[in-house]
Design an enzyme around this catalytic site. Structure first.
Site, PDB file in Angstrom:
ATOM      1  N   HIS A   1     -34.958 -63.631 -16.478  1.00 31.66           N
ATOM      2  CA  HIS A   1     -34.616 -63.444 -15.058  1.00 31.66           C
ATOM      3  C   HIS A   1     -35.922 -62.527 -14.565  1.00 31.66           C
ATOM      4  O   HIS A   1     -36.736 -62.202 -14.548  1.00 31.66           O
ATOM      5  CB  HIS A   1     -33.652 -61.887 -16.087  1.00 31.66           C
ATOM      6  CG  HIS A   1     -32.912 -62.499 -16.476  1.00 31.66           C
ATOM      7  ND1 HIS A   1     -32.598 -62.266 -18.003  1.00 31.66           N
ATOM      8  CD2 HIS A   1     -32.448 -63.005 -15.712  1.00 31.66           C
ATOM      9  CE1 HIS A   1     -31.504 -62.591 -18.088  1.00 31.66           C
ATOM     10  NE2 HIS A   1     -31.256 -63.551 -17.509  1.00 31.66           N
TER      11      HIS A   1
ATOM     12  N   GLU B   1     -37.426 -58.829 -14.262  1.00 36.17           N
ATOM     13  CA  GLU B   1     -38.613 -58.417 -15.303  1.00 36.17           C
ATOM     14  C   GLU B   1     -39.961 -58.283 -15.850  1.00 36.17           C
ATOM     15  O   GLU B   1     -40.222 -59.193 -16.247  1.00 36.17           O
ATOM     16  CB  GLU B   1     -37.120 -58.812 -16.674  1.00 36.17           C
ATOM     17  CG  GLU B   1     -36.175 -58.620 -16.757  1.00 36.17           C
ATOM     18  CD  GLU B   1     -35.204 -58.972 -17.559  1.00 36.17           C
ATOM     19  OE1 GLU B   1     -35.968 -59.465 -18.290  1.00 36.17           O
ATOM     20  OE2 GLU B   1     -34.029 -59.346 -17.396  1.00 36.17           O
TER      21      GLU B   1
ATOM     22  N   ARG C   1     -32.085 -61.253 -10.252  1.00 37.14           N
ATOM     23  CA  ARG C   1     -32.239 -61.501 -11.115  1.00 37.14           C
ATOM     24  C   ARG C   1     -32.420 -63.192 -11.339  1.00 37.14           C
ATOM     25  O   ARG C   1     -33.081 -63.386 -12.678  1.00 37.14           O
ATOM     26  CB  ARG C   1     -31.035 -60.677 -11.722  1.00 37.14           C
ATOM     27  CG  ARG C   1     -30.599 -61.498 -13.724  1.00 37.14           C
ATOM     28  CD  ARG C   1     -29.177 -60.890 -13.712  1.00 37.14           C
ATOM     29  NE  ARG C   1     -28.825 -61.026 -14.632  1.00 37.14           N
ATOM     30  CZ  ARG C   1     -29.513 -60.552 -16.125  1.00 37.14           C
ATOM     31  NH1 ARG C   1     -29.912 -59.725 -16.085  1.00 37.14           N
ATOM     32  NH2 ARG C   1     -28.396 -61.474 -16.743  1.00 37.14           N
TER      33      ARG C   1
ATOM     34  N   HIS D   1     -37.351 -60.751 -22.530  1.00 37.11           N
ATOM     35  CA  HIS D   1     -37.102 -59.760 -21.425  1.00 37.11           C
ATOM     36  C   HIS D   1     -37.637 -58.141 -20.986  1.00 37.11           C
ATOM     37  O   HIS D   1     -37.849 -57.619 -21.949  1.00 37.11           O
ATOM     38  CB  HIS D   1     -35.841 -58.910 -21.998  1.00 37.11           C
ATOM     39  CG  HIS D   1     -34.629 -60.917 -21.772  1.00 37.11           C
ATOM     40  ND1 HIS D   1     -34.037 -61.363 -21.532  1.00 37.11           N
ATOM     41  CD2 HIS D   1     -35.630 -62.281 -22.804  1.00 37.11           C
ATOM     42  CE1 HIS D   1     -33.526 -62.531 -21.596  1.00 37.11           C
ATOM     43  NE2 HIS D   1     -34.393 -63.237 -22.346  1.00 37.11           N
TER      44      HIS D   1
ATOM     45  N   GLU E   1     -36.378 -57.615 -25.637  1.00 33.45           N
ATOM     46  CA  GLU E   1     -35.955 -56.763 -24.349  1.00 33.45           C
ATOM     47  C   GLU E   1     -37.050 -55.229 -24.898  1.00 33.45           C
ATOM     48  O   GLU E   1     -36.794 -54.571 -25.351  1.00 33.45           O
ATOM     49  CB  GLU E   1     -34.603 -55.357 -24.537  1.00 33.45           C
ATOM     50  CG  GLU E   1     -33.479 -56.637 -24.811  1.00 33.45           C
ATOM     51  CD  GLU E   1     -33.284 -57.079 -23.081  1.00 33.45           C
ATOM     52  OE1 GLU E   1     -34.245 -56.861 -22.139  1.00 33.45           O
ATOM     53  OE2 GLU E   1     -32.169 -58.298 -23.244  1.00 33.45           O
TER      54      GLU E   1
END
Length: 452
Positions: free
Chosen positions: A184, A187, A242, A312, A386
């Site tokens: 993405h 990020e 994104r 992520h 994440e």
């Protein structure tokens, strides 16, 4: 610049109009909302859907639930009508970011700095793709006895995708751990970690017994940026982009969420067939060259791959399969145990709390993810991690948090890799590094004590 459409007094569609210039977020706000009942959920879902607001958490309006945290970006031109609509539904909100351009403004200075040579490469700042390409080349040249550069495929805009293989010679068969970052585009902390990870392995492999043990049995494959086209676009045009940059519907819209494009329950939960959506799943499974490049590599190496890590941000989670179902896979008990161990080691660095759980149960349901596709190939230790933060800066993590984020993530990731190494090479596991097994035994003992 934005265009607001109104229809019979109802908040209409919000359409970003990009007129060949860098997108300006001046006056945009990021709100935190926690709906307290079903009526408020329906109201908030309707507002987010009818206005095409930029939902950051969760990604889809249908994933908004009672007492779940919602983060949403509101363009400045829509602030008044959106807030009025929320108040009409008795929805309270907190302003997380009062003016997004001020937060982004500090990062504009990043592009103006002149970089030094690779020997002075700064791992505590964000780097544009041109510098990451150069870093890949130099790392392979400077550490040719350990690091080799390999071609994975081409992006939609015909940019080469290169990964680094970190490997030591071995007389016996070796296994593979894969790590990718930046699927993405916005990020940025993810590619920063991939670079940090390679640096740490290269710099410490001669003196760190744990790294030496791992490299005897495992080859590490690291793809620093998967979504290269999108990443470049975040530097040139839209910092909050994104998706990829492929064209759809005769150029009417751009990009696919590459982490919804894998052939596993494709385009079901948490995905969209609307090409303007941030979760657009593409025209078909593996329709995107970036996705296909990863798929081809994993298919070729799946018999040797024992761990798949995709990095992520944001939310501070270590997620196991599945995303496409709230049912748990057979491997869940072991994989969640390892995730908990990783989160525990991560917290020891800077006190950062990470939650662990399955993708669908902890985050939201999402089909077509790389993690689930890999897991269903038989690679149990497949994780989505994440990174920071938990809502203060969201995707705009300041540079002064790169080092602590990477330090703690390194501790968590190495815990996972060491576990899979010791699992698949039990006779080669160093007794001096048996803390993982001791941790597991101690956890089991404490569980028995509590139950009795």
């Amino acid at each position: 610049m934005y265009l607001i459409l109104w229809n019979a007094g109802v908040l209409g569609i919000l359409i970003p109009q990009v007129l060949g210039m860098k997108i300006n977020y001046d006056g945009d706000q990021v709100l935190k909302i926690i709906p307290q009942n079903k009526d408020q959920v329906l109201c908030l879902q309707n507002i987010c859907s009818s206005s095409q607001l930029d939902l950051w958490k969760p990604l889809q309006p249908e994933d908004i639930n009672v007492r779940s945290v919602v983060h949403v970006r509101i363009p400045s031109v829509a602030l008044q009508p959106v807030k009025e609509a929320m108040l009409h539904c008795s929805l309270s909100f907190n302003i997380l970011v009062g003016n997004l351009s001020q937060l982004l403004g500090s990062q504009e200075e990043i592009k103006l700095r002149r970089r030094r040579s690779i020997s002075d490469y700064d791992y505590t700042i964000y780097h544009p793709m041109e510098e990451i390409y150069n870093w890949i080349n130099v790392m392979a040249e400077k550490h040719s006895d350990l690091v080799t550069q390999h071609y994975l495929g081409f992006t939609y805009e015909s940019r080469p995708m290169h990964y680094l293989k970190i490997s030591k010679p071995s007389k016996g068969p070796k296994k593979i751990v894969w790590m990718d970052c930046g699927i993405h585009a916005r990020e940025w902390i993810a590619p920063a970690f991939c670079q940090w990870f390679v640096k740490e392995i290269v710099q410490n492999q001669e003196n760190d017994p744990r790294i030496q043990k791992i490299l005897k049995n495992i080859d590490l494959y690291v793809l620093p940026v998967l979504n290269i086209d999108g990443y470049i676009y975040t530097w040139t045009t839209d910092r909050l982009w994104r998706k990829s940059r492929s064209k759809h519907e005769s150029g009417a819209c751009y990009g696919v969420d590459l982490n919804r494009n894998f052939n596993v329950k494709w385009c079901n939960f948490g995905s969209s067939t609307n090409c303007t959506s941030n979760s657009y799943c593409g025209a078909s499974p593996e329709s995107e060259p970036e996705t296909k490049a990863v798929v081809d590599f994993v298919e070729r190496t799946k018999s040797d791959m024992i761990c798949f890590l995709t990095i992520h941000s944001y939310s501070q989670y270590i997620l196991t399969a599945y995303g496409y179902s709230k049912d748990l896979p057979k491997s869940y008990n072991e994989t969640i145990k390892v995730a908990a161990m990783a989160a525990s080691e991560l917290k020891k660095k800077h006190g950062t709390d990470y939650q662990v759980g399955s993708f669908a149960n902890l985050l939201y349901e999402a089909s077509g993810t790389s993690q689930d596709w890999v897991h269903d190939l038989g690679i149990d230790f497949s994780y989505t991690i994440e990174l920071r933060d938990n809502g203060t800066y969201q995707f705009i993590l300041p540079e002064d948090q790169i080092q602590p984020t990477c330090e703690e993530t390194m501790a968590g990731v190495m815990t996972i890799i060491e576990y899979v190494n010791d699992k698949y090479f039990p006779n080669k596991a160093s007794t001096s590094c048996g803390n993982l097994h001791l941790y597991a035994l101690l956890s089991t003992f404490l569980t028995i004590v509590v139950m009795t």
